[in-house]
Write an enzyme that holds these catalytic residues in place. Structure first.
Site, PDB file in Angstrom:
ATOM      1  N   THR A 341       6.058   2.695  -2.618  1.00  0.00           N
ATOM      2  CA  THR A 341       6.856   3.825  -3.067  1.00  0.00           C
ATOM      3  C   THR A 341       6.723   3.938  -4.566  1.00  0.00           C
ATOM      4  O   THR A 341       7.405   3.274  -5.318  1.00  0.00           O
ATOM      5  CB  THR A 341       8.320   3.691  -2.644  1.00  0.00           C
ATOM      6  N   THR A 342       5.817   4.732  -4.978  1.00  0.00           N
ATOM      7  CA  THR A 342       5.447   4.888  -6.376  1.00  0.00           C
ATOM      8  C   THR A 342       5.069   6.339  -6.551  1.00  0.00           C
ATOM      9  O   THR A 342       4.764   7.029  -5.589  1.00  0.00           O
ATOM     10  CB  THR A 342       4.248   3.975  -6.704  1.00  0.00           C
ATOM     11  N   THR A 343       5.087   6.815  -7.773  1.00  0.00           N
ATOM     12  CA  THR A 343       4.571   8.152  -8.024  1.00  0.00           C
ATOM     13  C   THR A 343       3.690   8.103  -9.263  1.00  0.00           C
ATOM     14  O   THR A 343       3.829   7.206 -10.101  1.00  0.00           O
ATOM     15  CB  THR A 343       5.717   9.173  -8.197  1.00  0.00           C
ATOM     16  N   THR A 360       7.759   3.630 -10.593  1.00  0.00           N
ATOM     17  CA  THR A 360       8.036   3.157  -9.242  1.00  0.00           C
ATOM     18  C   THR A 360       9.419   2.545  -9.115  1.00  0.00           C
ATOM     19  O   THR A 360      10.004   2.069 -10.091  1.00  0.00           O
ATOM     20  CB  THR A 360       6.974   2.119  -8.830  1.00  0.00           C
TER      21      THR A 360
END
Length: 523
Positions: A341-343, A360
């Site tokens: 779950t990172t952007t 993140t």
């Protein structure tokens, strides 16, 4: 017999536009628009990055946010210099490894195949929360290069939080994937769920008007806008957040927040086939990227697109790099079943300044715990540490977390790019191949992002896009076991990249073609 009902005739593509103005490429189009609006107002790439970062923390809250961390690469065109900024998380000073006893029942079930800890205390709940670094990093970058007022840059994020994020089908799918864990924390359940269940996104043809109540987050962002980045660390916002986590059994303290400082570093710079690559040094995936590309460069390549030899060279480099990472850095890889779950977003302004930012919470929805006083979803950065004592990356108070993030800059001739990705262990594979596509074959960013990729992340199997030609698959099979799969919307078998390019004075950008939210927005 086919096992998947997914269409074999549908094609997916994203439009890439060249412009003399700036471009923001982000995994949420509304966040990209917030950054592009800053560029239109005359802001620097760093200004646009601040606006994009805070906005995406509201609009994609399970991926990142003010209670997370990450890393940034900056290219300053006026200084002809690449600079790294590490704003990763740290373990709280009061963390006691004895509070994380092993169950003796095998490995945990989240991102990393660590030995399982009693009650998964290192994975979920307040005991999994590390000291966040994102906001201090943004504040330091803005203090050095920002041109627009800090408070103005947080305006779009505050406005989105006041309105509340729209729960469309994709948001509903993300929330549904973690509903059971979110329901265990009353404050997370109140924010993301409806009566303990995932939100109703409407009937088959209906348009959803369900929105999250992010009003408390809006108040906290407003306090940070008025008080500056250090309001999260030195002020009432930080004090309230720390008190919330201690009330829920965690060790994060206000002293931890007051002591936190992000760190600038000289870039990890290395030559690659006549070009240059810049990455973040230290406890990131930057050294792993350098190793992978150094090995790949030992194979002579040619043509305008990678063939079997090209993909095999990238796979060979990644396989060697991950072996080194596991041996020397203490990162045991990650579970192939669990999504990171990172952007990631990248920015280029009309002067050629660039930002490549990966941020993140670590797991999807982080620790699955919300700070009720601030409205922030908290990270689970403690999961980055090996719970077994005596290893290179073992749990310990005050230690910096080992991250998989890999924001990257590259250049060759008059071409310069800023790329990165989300996807945990898959990030390095994507960044290495995209860099190779542009540096080895002269691809523009659109061609690179639309090209199929492989994933090599430390396991015995190379995961390959099933659209690759059979000759490429055979070249890969000659050196490794190969499994083929589709690029889909959810879950992602490959990383989810975003990037910008500057070539001949023109800027462009692209995001993962399968991402339903991602876009590159022009100034």
């Amino acid at each position: 017999m086919r096992s998947s009902a997914l269409s074999r005739t549908q094609t997916v593509a994203k439009t890439v536009i060249e412009t003399e103005g700036g471009v923001v490429a982000a995994q949420n189009s509304l966040a990209a628009e917030a950054g592009a609006e800053v560029l239109r107002a005359g802001g620097d790439a760093v200004d646009a990055a601040v606006a994009t970062s805070f906005a995406i923390g509201v609009l994609e809250p399970w991926m990142s946010g003010p209670a997370g961390g990450g890393a940034m690469m900056l290219w300053r065109a006026d200084e002809e210099q690449a600079i790294a900024l590490n704003h990763g998380m740290r373990a709280p000073m009061a963390l006691d490894p004895a509070d994380y006893p092993l169950t003796g029942k095998g490995v945990a079930g989240d991102l990393f195949p660590w030995e399982q800890v009693v009650e998964d205390r290192n994975i979920r709940g307040a005991t999994a929360v590390a000291v966040p670094g994102l906001v201090d990093g943004l504040g330091q970058a803005h203090g050095r290069w920002g041109r627009m007022p800090w408070a103005e840059l947080l305006g779009p994020a505050i406005a989105h939080a006041r309105r509340g994020m729209l729960v469309d089908w994709y948001a509903g799918l993300c929330i549904a994937s973690t509903t059971r864990e979110l329901a265990k924390d009353p404050d997370a359940a109140a924010l993301f769920l409806v009566d303990g269940q995932w939100p109703n996104i409407g009937a088959w043809t209906a348009l959803s008007e369900t929105r999250l109540d992010q009003s408390r987050m809006a108040d906290s962002l407003d306090a940070i806008a008025r008080g500056g980045a250090r309001a999260l660390y030195d002020g009432d916002v930080g004090a309230a957040m720390a008190a919330d986590m201690q009330a829920k059994g965690g060790s994060l303290s206000h002293d931890d927040l007051r002591a936190y400082r992000a760190e600038f570093h000289p870039a990890l710079t290395f030559d690659y086939r006549g070009g240059q690559v810049h990455a973040v040094p230290g406890l990131t995936a930057g050294p792993t990227l350098r190793h992978a590309l150094t090995v790949a460069a030992q194979t002579e390549l040619g043509g305008t697109a990678p063939d079997g030899a090209g993909y095999a060279a990238y796979a060979r480099g990644l396989r060697s790099a991950y072996a080194e990472r596991l041996r020397g850095m203490g990162d045991d890889g990650e579970s192939p079943q669990a999504p990171g779950t990172t952007t990631h977003f990248s920015v280029v302004d009309r002067k050629g300044n660039m930002v490549s930012q990966t941020q993140t919470l670590l797991s999807i929805f982080g620790a699955r715990v919300v700070s009720p006083s601030t409205g922030f979803l908290m990270n689970n950065g403690i999961m980055w540490f090996d719970p077994v004592p005596g290893r290179p990356n073992s749990l310990g108070p005050g230690k910096r977390c080992l991250m998989n993030v890999c924001p990257t800059l590259g250049s060759i001739g008059d071409t310069r790019f800023a790329i990165g990705a989300s996807g945990g262990r898959k990030i390095v594979s994507a960044v290495a191949q995209l860099s190779g596509f542009m540096l080895d074959y002269g691809m523009d960013i659109g061609a690179a992002f639309h090209s199929p990729r492989v994933d090599v992340s430390g396991g015995a199997v190379v995961v390959a896009d099933e659209t690759l030609p059979e000759a490429v698959l055979e070249a890969l099979r000659a050196e490794s076991k190969v499994a083929t799969t589709r690029r889909t919307v959810f879950p992602y078998a490959f990383a989810c990249p975003a990037g910008v390019m500057r070539r001949g004075g023109k800027n462009s950008g692209c995001t993962e073609i399968m991402s339903p939210w991602g876009d590159a927005i022009c100034e």
